[in-house]
Design a protein around this motif. Structure first.
Motif, PDB file in Angstrom:
ATOM      1  N   LYS A 115       0.822  -1.219   0.000  1.00 48.05           N
ATOM      2  CA  LYS A 115       0.000   0.000   0.000  1.00 48.05           C
ATOM      3  C   LYS A 115       0.853   1.265   0.000  1.00 48.05           C
ATOM      4  CE  LYS A 115      -4.043  -2.028   2.207  1.00 48.05           C
ATOM      5  NZ  LYS A 115      -4.892  -2.053   3.404  1.00 48.05           N
ATOM      6  N   THR A 125       6.272  -4.675  -4.302  1.00 48.77           N
ATOM      7  CA  THR A 125       5.296  -4.888  -5.366  1.00 48.77           C
ATOM      8  C   THR A 125       4.222  -5.878  -4.935  1.00 48.77           C
ATOM      9  OG1 THR A 125       6.457  -6.759  -6.349  1.00 48.77           O
ATOM     10  CG2 THR A 125       7.124  -4.551  -7.071  1.00 48.77           C
ATOM     11  N   PRO A 126       3.067  -5.841  -5.599  1.00 52.71           N
ATOM     12  CA  PRO A 126       2.046  -6.846  -5.322  1.00 52.71           C
ATOM     13  C   PRO A 126       2.547  -8.274  -5.586  1.00 52.71           C
ATOM     14  CG  PRO A 126       1.075  -5.031  -6.519  1.00 52.71           C
ATOM     15  CD  PRO A 126       2.556  -4.810  -6.510  1.00 52.71           C
ATOM     16  N   LYS A 165      -6.485  -9.485  -8.874  1.00 55.56           N
ATOM     17  CA  LYS A 165      -7.101  -8.160  -8.739  1.00 55.56           C
ATOM     18  C   LYS A 165      -7.160  -7.710  -7.277  1.00 55.56           C
ATOM     19  CE  LYS A 165     -11.215  -5.589 -10.044  1.00 55.56           C
ATOM     20  NZ  LYS A 165     -12.542  -5.666 -10.658  1.00 55.56           N
ATOM     21  N   GLY A 206      -3.808  -6.112  -6.518  1.00 52.21           N
ATOM     22  CA  GLY A 206      -3.264  -5.137  -7.456  1.00 52.21           C
ATOM     23  C   GLY A 206      -2.439  -5.692  -8.595  1.00 52.21           C
TER      24      GLY A 206
END
Length: 90
Positions: A19, A24-25, A74, A77
């Motif tokens: 966040k 990274t996601p 999703k 992210g």
């Protein structure tokens, strides 16, 4: 040894870092996939997927799995598998 407590702690910290843009996601996805595979002993089960990880999934056109991976991606992210494929081929 109870790994659940460790996992919960690191998952929460990793989510905060995502966040804030500090990681990274895909880092979070790797943590969650590793937990599912190594700790829960589900070696062939992934929660999140990067197109380069399993290109055969697209070749098989297993649309139910692709839809599930897209929904999971999703939530943290990550882009859809189709977009990753487009980006990879471009």
């Amino acid at each position: 040894m109870d790994y659940q407590g460790y996992y919960d702690y690191y998952e929460e910290k990793m989510l905060e870092c995502v966040k804030k843009g500090q990681c990274t996601p895909m880092d979070l996805a790797s943590l969650r996939n590793s937990y599912k595979q190594r700790i829960l002993n589900e070696p062939q089960e992934y929660l999140f997927l990067d197109f380069q990880m399993i290109p055969s999934l697209m070749a098989k056109k297993d649309f139910n799995k692709i839809k599930q991976f897209n929904e999971n991606n999703k939530t943290i992210g990550l882009p859809s598998i189709e977009y990753q494929r487009f980006r990879y081929e471009f």
